[in-house]
Design a protein around this motif. Structure first.
Motif, PDB file in Angstrom:
ATOM      1  N   GLU A 474      56.347  28.085  49.273  1.00  0.00           N
ATOM      2  CA  GLU A 474      56.322  29.486  48.825  1.00  0.00           C
ATOM      3  C   GLU A 474      57.212  29.673  47.604  1.00  0.00           C
ATOM      4  OE1 GLU A 474      57.292  32.165  51.918  1.00  0.00           O
ATOM      5  OE2 GLU A 474      55.445  31.843  53.059  1.00  0.00           O
ATOM      6  N   PHE A 475      58.407  29.056  47.634  1.00  0.00           N
ATOM      7  CA  PHE A 475      59.302  29.167  46.480  1.00  0.00           C
ATOM      8  C   PHE A 475      58.656  28.560  45.230  1.00  0.00           C
ATOM      9  CE2 PHE A 475      63.011  29.048  49.654  1.00  0.00           C
ATOM     10  CZ  PHE A 475      63.017  30.421  49.740  1.00  0.00           C
ATOM     11  N   GLU A 476      58.019  27.397  45.387  1.00  0.00           N
ATOM     12  CA  GLU A 476      57.386  26.759  44.231  1.00  0.00           C
ATOM     13  C   GLU A 476      56.257  27.613  43.688  1.00  0.00           C
ATOM     14  OE1 GLU A 476      56.175  22.928  45.513  1.00  0.00           O
ATOM     15  OE2 GLU A 476      58.194  22.060  45.461  1.00  0.00           O
ATOM     16  N   ARG A 477      55.440  28.172  44.578  1.00  0.00           N
ATOM     17  CA  ARG A 477      54.350  29.031  44.101  1.00  0.00           C
ATOM     18  C   ARG A 477      54.898  30.257  43.387  1.00  0.00           C
ATOM     19  NH1 ARG A 477      51.985  27.695  49.164  1.00  0.00           N
ATOM     20  NH2 ARG A 477      52.736  29.675  50.041  1.00  0.00           N
ATOM     21  N   GLU A 478      55.937  30.859  43.975  1.00  0.00           N
ATOM     22  CA  GLU A 478      56.515  32.054  43.353  1.00  0.00           C
ATOM     23  C   GLU A 478      57.161  31.716  42.012  1.00  0.00           C
ATOM     24  OE1 GLU A 478      57.484  36.137  43.094  1.00  0.00           O
ATOM     25  OE2 GLU A 478      56.038  34.978  44.285  1.00  0.00           O
ATOM     26  N   LYS A 479      57.828  30.556  41.961  1.00  0.00           N
ATOM     27  CA  LYS A 479      58.457  30.155  40.695  1.00  0.00           C
ATOM     28  C   LYS A 479      57.403  29.897  39.625  1.00  0.00           C
ATOM     29  CE  LYS A 479      61.704  26.788  38.772  1.00  0.00           C
ATOM     30  NZ  LYS A 479      62.558  25.611  39.075  1.00  0.00           N
ATOM     31  N   ALA A 480      56.309  29.232  40.015  1.00  0.00           N
ATOM     32  CA  ALA A 480      55.231  28.982  39.050  1.00  0.00           C
ATOM     33  C   ALA A 480      54.622  30.291  38.568  1.00  0.00           C
ATOM     34  CB  ALA A 480      54.170  28.090  39.688  1.00  0.00           C
ATOM     35  N   ARG A 481      54.465  31.243  39.476  1.00  0.00           N
ATOM     36  CA  ARG A 481      53.900  32.536  39.082  1.00  0.00           C
ATOM     37  C   ARG A 481      54.817  33.248  38.110  1.00  0.00           C
ATOM     38  NH1 ARG A 481      54.265  37.744  40.005  1.00  0.00           N
ATOM     39  NH2 ARG A 481      56.058  37.454  41.402  1.00  0.00           N
ATOM     40  N   LEU A 482      56.136  33.216  38.390  1.00  0.00           N
ATOM     41  CA  LEU A 482      57.092  33.903  37.514  1.00  0.00           C
ATOM     42  C   LEU A 482      57.167  33.223  36.150  1.00  0.00           C
ATOM     43  CD1 LEU A 482      59.938  34.681  40.077  1.00  0.00           C
ATOM     44  CD2 LEU A 482      58.366  36.309  39.022  1.00  0.00           C
ATOM     45  N   LEU A 483      57.115  31.883  36.135  1.00  0.00           N
ATOM     46  CA  LEU A 483      57.142  31.190  34.844  1.00  0.00           C
ATOM     47  C   LEU A 483      55.913  31.532  34.022  1.00  0.00           C
ATOM     48  CD1 LEU A 483      58.479  27.666  35.911  1.00  0.00           C
ATOM     49  CD2 LEU A 483      59.677  29.400  34.542  1.00  0.00           C
ATOM     50  N   LYS A 484      54.764  31.599  34.696  1.00  0.00           N
ATOM     51  CA  LYS A 484      53.542  31.961  33.982  1.00  0.00           C
ATOM     52  C   LYS A 484      53.622  33.381  33.456  1.00  0.00           C
ATOM     53  CE  LYS A 484      48.519  31.923  34.536  1.00  0.00           C
ATOM     54  NZ  LYS A 484      47.399  31.645  35.485  1.00  0.00           N
ATOM     55  N   GLU A 485      54.167  34.277  34.298  1.00  0.00           N
ATOM     56  CA  GLU A 485      54.313  35.672  33.858  1.00  0.00           C
ATOM     57  C   GLU A 485      55.306  35.763  32.704  1.00  0.00           C
ATOM     58  OE1 GLU A 485      55.365  40.096  35.736  1.00  0.00           O
ATOM     59  OE2 GLU A 485      55.300  38.310  37.019  1.00  0.00           O
ATOM     60  N   ARG A 486      56.380  34.961  32.746  1.00  0.00           N
ATOM     61  CA  ARG A 486      57.380  34.971  31.662  1.00  0.00           C
ATOM     62  C   ARG A 486      56.746  34.495  30.350  1.00  0.00           C
ATOM     63  NH1 ARG A 486      62.857  31.266  31.447  1.00  0.00           N
ATOM     64  NH2 ARG A 486      63.779  32.257  29.588  1.00  0.00           N
ATOM     65  N   HIS A 488      53.596  34.822  29.511  1.00  0.00           N
ATOM     66  CA  HIS A 488      52.753  35.917  29.015  1.00  0.00           C
ATOM     67  C   HIS A 488      53.599  37.000  28.357  1.00  0.00           C
ATOM     68  CE1 HIS A 488      49.271  34.075  30.566  1.00  0.00           C
ATOM     69  NE2 HIS A 488      49.401  34.440  31.855  1.00  0.00           N
ATOM     70  N   VAL A 489      54.757  37.315  28.974  1.00  0.00           N
ATOM     71  CA  VAL A 489      55.621  38.356  28.409  1.00  0.00           C
ATOM     72  C   VAL A 489      56.173  37.913  27.052  1.00  0.00           C
ATOM     73  CG1 VAL A 489      57.769  39.631  28.742  1.00  0.00           C
ATOM     74  CG2 VAL A 489      56.190  39.333  30.652  1.00  0.00           C
ATOM     75  N   ARG A 509      60.873  43.529  26.409  1.00  0.00           N
ATOM     76  CA  ARG A 509      62.163  42.888  26.646  1.00  0.00           C
ATOM     77  C   ARG A 509      62.725  43.272  28.025  1.00  0.00           C
ATOM     78  NH1 ARG A 509      62.972  44.606  21.234  1.00  0.00           N
ATOM     79  NH2 ARG A 509      62.856  42.848  19.741  1.00  0.00           N
ATOM     80  N   ALA A 510      62.546  44.556  28.424  1.00  0.00           N
ATOM     81  CA  ALA A 510      63.011  44.972  29.757  1.00  0.00           C
ATOM     82  C   ALA A 510      62.236  44.246  30.855  1.00  0.00           C
ATOM     83  CB  ALA A 510      62.851  46.481  29.919  1.00  0.00           C
ATOM     84  N   LYS A 511      60.927  44.107  30.655  1.00  0.00           N
ATOM     85  CA  LYS A 511      60.118  43.395  31.654  1.00  0.00           C
ATOM     86  C   LYS A 511      60.516  41.928  31.713  1.00  0.00           C
ATOM     87  CE  LYS A 511      55.353  42.816  33.162  1.00  0.00           C
ATOM     88  NZ  LYS A 511      53.925  43.106  32.877  1.00  0.00           N
ATOM     89  N   LEU A 512      60.828  41.349  30.531  1.00  0.00           N
ATOM     90  CA  LEU A 512      61.253  39.953  30.501  1.00  0.00           C
ATOM     91  C   LEU A 512      62.564  39.775  31.264  1.00  0.00           C
ATOM     92  CD1 LEU A 512      60.765  37.107  29.414  1.00  0.00           C
ATOM     93  CD2 LEU A 512      62.023  37.753  27.330  1.00  0.00           C
ATOM     94  N   THR A 513      63.439  40.785  31.146  1.00  0.00           N
ATOM     95  CA  THR A 513      64.702  40.725  31.894  1.00  0.00           C
ATOM     96  C   THR A 513      64.446  40.742  33.400  1.00  0.00           C
ATOM     97  OG1 THR A 513      65.826  41.869  30.078  1.00  0.00           O
ATOM     98  CG2 THR A 513      66.925  41.848  32.222  1.00  0.00           C
ATOM     99  N   ASP A 516      63.088  37.357  34.458  1.00  0.00           N
ATOM    100  CA  ASP A 516      64.163  36.358  34.483  1.00  0.00           C
ATOM    101  C   ASP A 516      65.044  36.539  35.722  1.00  0.00           C
ATOM    102  OD1 ASP A 516      63.288  35.196  32.173  1.00  0.00           O
ATOM    103  OD2 ASP A 516      64.643  36.335  30.859  1.00  0.00           O
ATOM    104  N   GLY A 517      65.313  37.821  36.082  1.00  0.00           N
ATOM    105  CA  GLY A 517      66.120  38.063  37.285  1.00  0.00           C
ATOM    106  C   GLY A 517      65.424  37.582  38.547  1.00  0.00           C
ATOM    107  N   ALA A 518      64.102  37.884  38.645  1.00  0.00           N
ATOM    108  CA  ALA A 518      63.351  37.423  39.818  1.00  0.00           C
ATOM    109  C   ALA A 518      63.307  35.906  39.883  1.00  0.00           C
ATOM    110  CB  ALA A 518      61.940  37.992  39.782  1.00  0.00           C
ATOM    111  N   LEU A 519      63.163  35.265  38.712  1.00  0.00           N
ATOM    112  CA  LEU A 519      63.127  33.802  38.680  1.00  0.00           C
ATOM    113  C   LEU A 519      64.468  33.224  39.117  1.00  0.00           C
ATOM    114  CD1 LEU A 519      61.335  31.416  37.933  1.00  0.00           C
ATOM    115  CD2 LEU A 519      62.208  31.549  35.604  1.00  0.00           C
ATOM    116  N   THR A 520      65.549  33.871  38.690  1.00  0.00           N
ATOM    117  CA  THR A 520      66.877  33.412  39.106  1.00  0.00           C
ATOM    118  C   THR A 520      67.055  33.560  40.619  1.00  0.00           C
ATOM    119  OG1 THR A 520      67.779  34.075  36.959  1.00  0.00           O
ATOM    120  CG2 THR A 520      69.344  33.748  38.759  1.00  0.00           C
ATOM    121  N   ASP A 521      66.568  34.664  41.187  1.00  0.00           N
ATOM    122  CA  ASP A 521      66.672  34.869  42.641  1.00  0.00           C
ATOM    123  C   ASP A 521      65.895  33.795  43.408  1.00  0.00           C
ATOM    124  OD1 ASP A 521      68.242  37.063  42.236  1.00  0.00           O
ATOM    125  OD2 ASP A 521      66.604  38.518  42.465  1.00  0.00           O
ATOM    126  N   VAL A 522      64.670  33.506  42.953  1.00  0.00           N
ATOM    127  CA  VAL A 522      63.863  32.494  43.640  1.00  0.00           C
ATOM    128  C   VAL A 522      64.538  31.136  43.579  1.00  0.00           C
ATOM    129  CG1 VAL A 522      61.673  31.233  43.567  1.00  0.00           C
ATOM    130  CG2 VAL A 522      61.702  33.713  43.320  1.00  0.00           C
TER     131      VAL A 522
END
Length: 650
Positions: A474-486, A488-489, A509-513, A516-522
């Protein structure tokens, strides 16, 4: 009881299937030509009454299930009724009250509103009607030696005779003799056949002529002067209250009827005996009772002796006595037990080869030959050893940890049997060999218990690994999703900056922040294996209101774990009371488990996280733990499926 009256009233609530049985049992307690007129239901607790019967002589209250065993609970002769009325009780019930001449009221419970008026009117009609005339049976011819009943002796012989009242009649006053024209009260039981109404007075000399027996008196007898008080006749004695194992109502009724006839015959026999004969009969019965008591004690002692010789082998009884298994030879693991068992088996083989397993007589001779005697002892010793080893091997093969003590007792019994059978040649299993084989049984039980314990530990570790693997994926899938979203942003931000869209660029820039925060949490949760959710759930339909499960999961969505627990293994889904995220979820779960350790359902397998506690008790504990903010907690389980199922069943 005679055939029912054509106007017999059966109450509105009387069970038609029970009517015939109740009337048949009630027939054991009626007297003479007494006839049943009404049978209705009632409700009363003390004494417990379920039915009320009105006869031509009495008002009877009884409990139908206990009528044959205990008789009527409440009786009142109609001759004693001064007034009767039904008072409004509750719903469709009327309170039946009967008053006697002294003003005392007797409560017969709450009758149905359709039965109460009929019973009241029936009793009033019976008490207002004149008594039924009684026609005595013609007396049998008697010799003119003794004065007939009811007229007492006259003249000089009157002091030499005393009136002898039958057993079921009230005792008259001392010196009382029946006056001319006296007749017994119709409510009394008839005297036994051949009853002697006149016997010699205690202080008078015996008469010169014998007193002939009188014919049976009228079926019912009233002392006119002075009338002694009469107590209601007790129900027939029931010496054995045991009922047939499988129903047997008809059989029970037949037993009561036979016992009633036997008691009447015994009463007639004892009533005809004199004082000395009664004393002899009393001594004989006491001696017989003492003999039976001695036989009972001897039988009980023999039973205890035989019971001590029986080895308990039933699995259910052994499981109940086993409790928590305690190792007889604590070792590190199953491999160590297996190695120790191999050593014991080698010792068993060595003792059998060297002849130290079974010992026998050394001076035994056959036809005067010591060599043939030794050969016979050796052959029989081998035979006995084969029997003993067969029993021991079978116990090892079928061993279960909870059967250990039973197996040791069985092996000891086998050794004792061999010693008894080989007593002639002094053949017996040596104490050393018995000790080694018992050690083998204990090591086998320990090995099986340790093997099962290790299997359970492996199962638990695999469950933890599966849970960790699911969380990692689950962490890997979520991290991959966040990296892909980052990515795109970043691309969108670059296009906006190139187009000079300052507002759009600021939003990106706010969305990118945030990304990045969600990626750090994961990444932090993936790295911190102690972080996760502590959940408190219950299943009222499966386990009741006083049981909860307290567990921990590292899943990104903790409800995935809750849904897995509520799969087809339980009848209803689990209800969630709390989901608490903590950086040290392992520690929080451990503190909760420690707090409710005494209420743990499974005290042996601590990986079963169920506890005898209510959601409110868990909430109070969570609130007392500092550093954990309990934002939301639901005490009352929703339990939709269980509540809907309960409603449909109702």
């Amino acid at each position: 009881m005679t055939a029912p009256h054509p106007d017999l009233h059966i109450g509105a609530d009387v069970d038609p299937g029970e009517t015939a049985r109740i009337r048949q049992v009630l027939g054991l307690f009626v007297k003479g030509d007494e006839r049943l007129l009404a049978l209705v239901t009632t409700v009363k607790a003390l004494p417990k009454l379920t039915h009320v019967a009105v006869t031509t002589r009495r008002l009877i209250g009884f409990c139908a299930p206990e009528l044959a065993r205990k008789g009527p609970r409440q009786e009142l002769p109609l001759t004693a009724v001064a007034a009767i009325e039904a008072r409004k009780s509750y719903q469709q019930r009327w309170f039946l009250v009967v008053q006697d001449a002294s003003g005392e009221e007797t409560d017969f419970g709450d009758l149905h509103d359709q039965d109460a008026p009929h019973v009241v009117q029936l009793v009033r009609d019976l008490t207002a009607a004149p008594p039924v005339p009684f026609t005595p049976a013609p007396p049998a011819p008697v010799a003119p030696v003794a004065p007939p009943v009811p007229v007492g002796p006259r003249g000089a012989d009157s002091a030499a005779w005393r009136f002898n009242s039958p057993p079921a009649w009230p005792s008259p006053p001392n010196g009382w003799t029946p006056p001319p024209g006296w007749e017994p009260d119709p409510s009394w039981l008839p005297a036994p056949p051949g009853w002697q109404f006149w016997i010699p007075a205690p202080d008078a000399a015996p008469p010169a002529l014998p007193v002939p027996p009188m014919a049976p008196p009228p079926a019912a007898p009233t002392y006119t002067s002075p009338p002694p008080p009469m107590s209601p006749s007790p129900p027939p004695s029931v010496r054995d209250e045991r009922r047939p194992m499988f129903g047997g109502r008809k059989q029970r009724i037949e037993e009561l009827e036979l016992e009633n006839a036997h008691l009447i015959q015994e009463l007639a026999r004892l009533g005809a005996l004199g004082t000395v004969q009664l004393a002899d009969e009393n001594r004989r019965l006491r001696d017989e009772a003492a003999g039976l008591h001695r036989e009972t004690q001897a039988t009980r002692r023999e039973y205890e002796r035989l019971r001590d010789g029986i080895v308990e082998t039933q699995d259910l009884a052994l499981l109940q006595e086993a409790g928590v298994y305690e190792y007889q030879h604590p070792l590190a693991d199953a491999v160590a037990y297996k190695a120790e068992l191999a050593k014991v088996k080698d010792g068993i083989k060595a003792m059998a080869r060297t002849g130290r397993a079974v010992v026998g007589a050394t001076d035994w001779q056959v036809n005067g030959s010591a060599a043939q005697g030794r050969k016979m002892v050796t052959d029989f010793s081998k035979l006995m050893l084969r029997a003993y080893n067969a029993e021991a091997d079978n116990l090892v093969r079928t061993m279960r940890p909870y059967k250990l003590q039973s197996a040791i007792e069985r092996l000891d019994k086998s050794a004792q049997t061999i010693e008894r059978l080989g007593k002639t040649m002094d053949i017996r299993v040596s104490g050393e060999y018995r000790s080694v084989r018992i050690t083998e049984l204990r090591l086998t039980a320990d090995h099986l218990a340790k093997t099962e314990e290790e299997k359970e530990r492996v199962r638990a570790e695999r469950e933890v690994q599966r849970e960790e693997e699911k969380a990692r994926k689950e962490f890997e899938r979520e991290k991959a999703r966040l990296l892909k979203e980052r990515s795109h942003v970043h691309s969108a931000l670059a296009r906006l900056e190139a187009n000079g869209d300052a507002a759009g660029a600021a939003e990106m820039r706010a969305k990118l922040t945030d990304v990045d925060g969600a990626l750090t949490d994961v990444e932090g949760r993936a790295a911190n294996t102690r972080a996760g959710y502590v959940y408190v759930i219950s299943n009222i339909g499966a386990f009741g209101e006083r049981m909860v499960k307290i567990g921990m999961t590292r899943r990104l969505d903790p409800m995935d774990r809750v849904r897995e627990l509520g799969d087809a293994s339980v009848p209803f889904r689990f209800d969630v009371h709390a989901l608490i995220f903590s950086d040290d979820a392992v520690g929080l779960e451990g503190r909760l488990h420690q707090t409710f350790a005494e209420q743990r359902v499974n005290q042996v397998n601590l990986r079963r996280e169920f506890f005898y506690a209510t959601p409110s008790e868990v909430r109070a504990t969570l609130e007392s733990i500092a550093g954990n903010h309990l934002l939301e907690y639901t005490e009352t389980p929703e339990a939709l499926e269980w509540r809907s199922s309960t409603t449909r069943r109702a």
